[in-house]
Design a protein around this motif. Structure first.
Motif, PDB file in Angstrom:
ATOM      1  N   VAL A  48      16.891   9.116  -0.408  1.00  0.00           N
ATOM      2  CA  VAL A  48      15.733   8.733  -0.168  1.00  0.00           C
ATOM      3  C   VAL A  48      14.940  10.255   0.283  1.00  0.00           C
ATOM      4  CG1 VAL A  48      14.148   7.989   2.011  1.00  0.00           C
ATOM      5  CG2 VAL A  48      15.957   6.505   1.045  1.00  0.00           C
ATOM      6  N   GLN A  70      14.003  11.767  -3.121  1.00  0.00           N
ATOM      7  CA  GLN A  70      13.078  11.050  -3.858  1.00  0.00           C
ATOM      8  C   GLN A  70      11.656  11.327  -3.027  1.00  0.00           C
ATOM      9  OE1 GLN A  70      13.835   6.905  -4.386  1.00  0.00           O
ATOM     10  NE2 GLN A  70      11.770   6.422  -5.171  1.00  0.00           N
ATOM     11  N   GLU A  96      14.630   1.561   3.014  1.00  0.00           N
ATOM     12  CA  GLU A  96      14.693   2.450   1.783  1.00  0.00           C
ATOM     13  C   GLU A  96      14.039   1.485   0.737  1.00  0.00           C
ATOM     14  OE1 GLU A  96      17.369   1.563   3.326  1.00  0.00           O
ATOM     15  OE2 GLU A  96      18.636   0.272   1.893  1.00  0.00           O
ATOM     16  N   ASP A 123      11.154   3.517  -1.376  1.00  0.00           N
ATOM     17  CA  ASP A 123      11.161   3.583  -2.773  1.00  0.00           C
ATOM     18  C   ASP A 123      10.008   3.331  -3.361  1.00  0.00           C
ATOM     19  OD1 ASP A 123      11.731   3.450  -5.422  1.00  0.00           O
ATOM     20  OD2 ASP A 123      13.931   3.240  -5.203  1.00  0.00           O
TER      21      ASP A 123
END
Lengths: 307, 681
Positions: B71, B74, B128, B132
């Motif tokens: 996470v 990202q 998450e 995302d």
């Protein structure tokens, strides 16, 4: 909330935004008109007025994701005596057309009647204000206990003030920076108008922020001392939506804070508009997010009585 | 797992390649954005590999840690991509002024999207998932689109500048980022909220304008926007397409890094071109300068030559102004001299491209700039923007107005006697170099004037000397004879009265001899005058003619040995003196030597560094004792003549052994002239 439900925050916020911006612009126009020529002041507001017009247009388009066929809107006039919704629609349309007339008045150089421009502007603001009033009255329903209070009306107007202040200043920033490149001879006049107005607008933004906080505190107090439904709404607010509530007030505070800082940097520190473009955009974005989030919470935490 | 590995590998490769490029440095604006791209590549690569480990991991604790890493990576890589994208979109090539409104237009939709995104975090799905989804929607999607559009803008810019090699690299990178925008930014995992999941799972859209629900086509664009649909439609998971996009971005961007090489090559090439141009310009300037210098040198040499050849001063000065006109690319050259009472400056000579003239009428010069040059004895040149009225009255015989002026003073012994100036009709000012050359011309003007004055003085002196010599000759020769004849006539009268005829006859014989001697003197003087004053055929022919006549008159055999041909390289004045010395020497031979033969030898030989002309006059007469004759026989005169032109004269003689006169005159003037010519050339 699905798409249809999101149409409500879109419409209400955009209408409050448009009315707020127009109100702030006309406040500046009225207070500064004696110091600069009418041509300059009108040129200063040309693009911001256009933005107001398109904001109203977007609000109307957005509202129809929630309502029904837009071609049948005119039928609302039949129920104007009994329905707040019909009144809201009528005054929204009136504001739209008066704003369209204002755009036409300001953008066509041969039409230079300052008096009619002045009247048209305040008319549009009046229609917008009535529309917001009608809009808030729709929610004053006995079955919606959390909404059914005078604070709802004031919340809508306070949102309009806070949104209008930060957004109008952002628009004037953008326009002045644009003018600096395209018509440098006018940039100094506009920059001067902006600087003179910022102090007043800073106070107004702080007042709007304090008003939002007081109203929300009042509402929470009312919920605490209210009936079962209000307690449910309160528990939703401080349970499921607590992070969003905290975030909303933090970001509103940040937005107003950055706005005040920007005004301070511009007036006292002598920074240029270009240097302050990021802070002013951020303040506008923060306030917008805070108010949209507030409206989301407004809709998300209400509890309906009965079926 | 392999897909994640290659995806991570591709992005890591991108990061490393960009990082390596960073170390090489560049002035190209894209270089400043490379740190963001390198960081994006490395963080995305790390994220890919974290996902690879997540696939094979079964330990819940490790999974949780890896999930946190994923996470964070990202979000980080998404933010880095957004920063890079904005940079390449807005900062490499300036955006148009109206672009200031772009954030204003997007600020309201962005505020709504952010609010909507915040509202999704309170749904029951794992946190998450919204991270995302919103990382992709808010960071990857705009970041990739901005990067793609930014590279495409560069493609357009480079193509317009004619750099097709760089442009094609930019095009590939732009398209690769747009592909990534689709697979990395638009396709998101399933969740109980939109936009992708809303359409894909509810399969219903509400058309407000039509006031009805509508079914989404199963394979429309929106249907592609979640993982399940991508798998159903393509038969390949989204991870495969993301790997493909990672490889495409890496491939094109790494290939696109050649842009720095291309820019460097272009820079080197442009520097080389610039250097070549500068060299050519410098060579051209040198050639032009040399050409100018040669032209000026030739002109100065020609002027000097004319001065040395004692040409008429007016002709020389006219030639100077005539030469200056083309050399200075001037439309008018004027030369003015102050009048005799030094009250006014008068135009004397002028030259224009079509005519040159010696001015007969009095044309006073009253221009303040030219008068300033005369008064302050300093050169002047007008600059660009000189007021036209300041340049009036400096050109004559033309209707044109001068727009540029250069003027130099003519200084004679610290006194300014005139001004030489040049004028142009065009607005093209004279340079400082022009002024320097004009000062050289002014020097030549003054040399010519001085030379003219000196020649006039010399001519006057020569005439005076020649008159003195003739007077002396008449006194020593003809006057003596006439006096003698007067006495003899009285004697003859007495003898005639006394009837002494024998004595009368003797006296008559003596008188005849005296008359013959006087006649010889007169003839010799006539010959000398004719030779020295009218020898326009050259020195050697004049000497030859004189010797022939001398031999005829005196019956003394002359032998002339010319060892120099026709070129003596003597100044004109030296040639005159040489002839006079020869005449004086031969006169002495005739009068005193009683010689039968006289030998004249002329030759050239060096004495030290200076070549000299040697003249030897030798006879086979009775000779004399030199010590007793120092002040007679014209020896003193001959010696002074030789000395006046820098030469020497020696006399050798012994009684009964004849005499020898040796004169050496240096070839000063012409030799020096030759040296000057050689030096200048």
């Amino acid at each position: 909330m699905n798409v249809r439900e999101w149409a409500l925050p879109v419409y209400t916020i955009l209408m409050q935004l448009a009315t707020g911006i127009l109100f702030i612009l006309w406040l500046i126009r009225s207070s500064k008109m004696q110091r600069v020529s009418s041509t300059d002041i009108d040129k200063l507001f040309r693009r911001p007025i256009l933005v107001v017009f398109f904001t109203i247009l977007l609000a109307i388009i957005g509202s129809h994701f929630h309502l029904s066929n837009p071609l049948l809107s005119f039928l609302a006039i039949r129920n104007i005596k009994d329905s707040w919704l019909s009144r809201e629609i009528v005054f929204t349309i009136l504001m739209f057309f008066s704003c369209a007339a204002l755009v036409d008045q300001i953008w066509k150089p041969d039409k230079k009647s300052q008096h009619s421009t002045f009247i048209l502007g305040w008319s549009a603001i009046l229609f917008g204000g009535i529309s917001i009033y009608c809009m808030s009255h729709i929610y004053l329903l006995p079955t919606q206990t959390s909404w059914n209070h005078w604070t709802t009306i004031l919340m809508f107007f306070s949102s309009s003030i806070v949104l209008g202040t930060t957004s109008a200043v952002t628009l004037l920033f953008m326009d002045t920076i644009f003018i600096q490149k395209e018509e440098p001879q006018l940039a100094e006049i506009r920059s001067d108008i902006l600087k003179r107005s910022l102090l007043m607008l800073g106070y107004l933004a702080i007042a709007g922020f304090i008003m939002v906080v007081i109203l929300n505190v009042t509402q929470i107090n009312r919920m605490q001392g209210g009936d079962e439904h209000l307690n449910i709404s309160l528990s939703l607010l401080f349970d499921l939506y607590q992070p969003l509530v905290i975030f909303r007030f933090l970001i509103l505070f940040a937005g107003i804070g950055v706005f005040i800082l920007t005004a301070f940097w511009l007036i006292k520190k002598g920074k240029t508009l270009t240097e302050l473009v990021v802070p002013i955009y951020l303040s506008c974005l923060f306030v917008l997010v805070a108010e949209i989030l507030g409206r989301f919470l407004f809709y998300a935490t209400h509890v309906r009585l009965g079926i | 797992m392999i897909i994640y590995f290659f995806s991570g590998l591709a992005f890591t490769g991108l990061g490393l390649a960009v990082f390596l490029q960073l170390r090489r440095g560049s002035d190209f604006p894209l270089y400043k954005l490379l740190p963001w791209l390198a960081a994006f590549g490395i963080s995305s690569g790390a994220g890919g590999w974290v996902e690879m480990f997540l696939v094979g991991e079964t330990n819940p604790d490790v999974i949780q840690i890896l999930e946190v890493f994923r996470v964070v990576l990202q979000i980080t890589s998404g933010l880095l991509l957004l920063i890079f994208g904005w940079g390449i979109f807005a900062k490499i090539t300036p955006l148009p002024p109206w672009s200031i409104f772009i954030p204003g237009i997007f600020i309201v939709p962005v505020a709504y999207v952010i609010t909507y995104a915040l509202s999704t975090f309170i749904t029951p799905s794992p946190i998450e998932i919204p991270i995302d989804i919103w990382t992709r929607y808010l960071f990857y999607l705009p970041g990739s689109i901005l990067a793609g559009v930014g590279f495409l803008r560069q493609w357009s810019v480079q193509r317009q500048q004619g750099y097709s090699d760089v442009a094609s690299l930019m095009l590939g990178a732009g398209l690769a980022f747009l592909f990534e925008a689709f697979v990395m930014g638009l396709v998101v995992p399933a969740a109980p909220y939109g936009p992708a999941s809303y359409y894909n799972y509810d399969r219903v859209a509400y058309n407000a304008f039509a006031s009805k629900s509508m079914q989404i086509q199963p394979y429309g664009l929106i249907a592609w926007l979640d993982y399940q649909r991508v798998l159903e439609v393509t038969g390949l998971p989204i991870q495969f397409w993301r790997m493909l996009s990672a490889i495409a971005v890496t491939g094109f961007v790494v290939r696109g890094l050649d842009v720095f090489e291309a820019i460097q090559r272009r820079l080197v090439q442009s520097l080389q071109d610039e250097r070549d141009r500068a060299q050519k310009t410098a060579i051209s300037a040198q050639i032009a300068a040399r050409h100018t210098a040669e032209s000026w040198s030739d002109a100065l040499v020609r002027i000097s030559s004319r001065i040395a050849e004692l040409e008429d001063v007016d002709r020389i000065l006219l030639y100077i102004v005539e030469s200056a006109c083309p050399l200075l690319t001037a439309d008018f050259i004027g030369l003015a001299l102050v009048n005799e009472d030094t009250t006014q400056l008068m135009l004397k000579y002028f030259s224009s491209p079509d005519r040159s003239e010696l001015v007969d009428t009095l044309i006073p010069i009253e221009n303040s700039l030219i008068m300033g040059v005369l008064i302050f004895q300093s050169s002047y040149r007008s600059l660009a923007g000189e007021m036209p009225e300041n340049l009036s009255g400096i050109v004559f015989n033309t209707q044109n107005q001068a727009n540029s002026l250069a003027a130099v003073p003519l200084n004679l012994d610290a006194r300014t006697v005139g001004v030489l100036w040049a004028a142009r009709f065009e607005h093209q000012v004279f340079s400082d170099t022009d002024l320097i050359w004009m000062e050289c011309l002014a020097d030549q003007v003054m040399i010519a004037i001085k030379h003219g004055l000196m020649t006039a003085q010399l001519q006057t002196l020569s005439i005076t000397e020649e008159r003195s010599r003739i007077a002396r000759e008449m006194h020593d020769g003809l006057a003596q004879v006439l006096g003698y004849m007067n006495l003899q006539v009285q004697t003859l009268e007495a003898f005639l009265k006394q009837g002494k005829l024998e004595k009368l006859q003797i006296k008559l014989d003596q008188m005849r001899e005296a008359v013959q001697a006087a006649h010889a003197d007169v003839r010799e003087n006539i010959l000398s005058l004719r030779t020295t004053l009218a020898n326009e055929t050259g020195l050697i022919p004049a000497i030859e003619e004189y010797l022939e006549e001398f031999s005829f008159q005196t019956k003394i055999e002359t032998h002339f040995d010319n060892q120099v041909g026709d070129q003596l390289n003597l100044a004109s004045i030296a040639e005159v003196q040489l002839v006079c010395i020869l005449q004086e020497a031969l006169a002495n031979v005739r009068k005193h030597a009683k010689a039968l033969n006289v030998f004249v030898i002329i030759k050239q030989q060096s004495e030290g560094d200076n070549p000299c002309v040697f003249l030897t006059i030798k006879d086979d007469g009775i000779g004399f004792v030199p010590a007793r004759q120092t002040r007679s026989f014209g020896l003193q005169t001959m010696s002074e003549r030789a000395q006046s032109v820098g030469g020497t004269l020696l006399v050798w003689s012994d009684p009964g052994k004849g005499s020898r006169v040796e004169c050496c005159i240096p070839c000063l003037h012409r030799e020096q002239l030759q040296k000057t010519i050689s030096f200048l050339k």
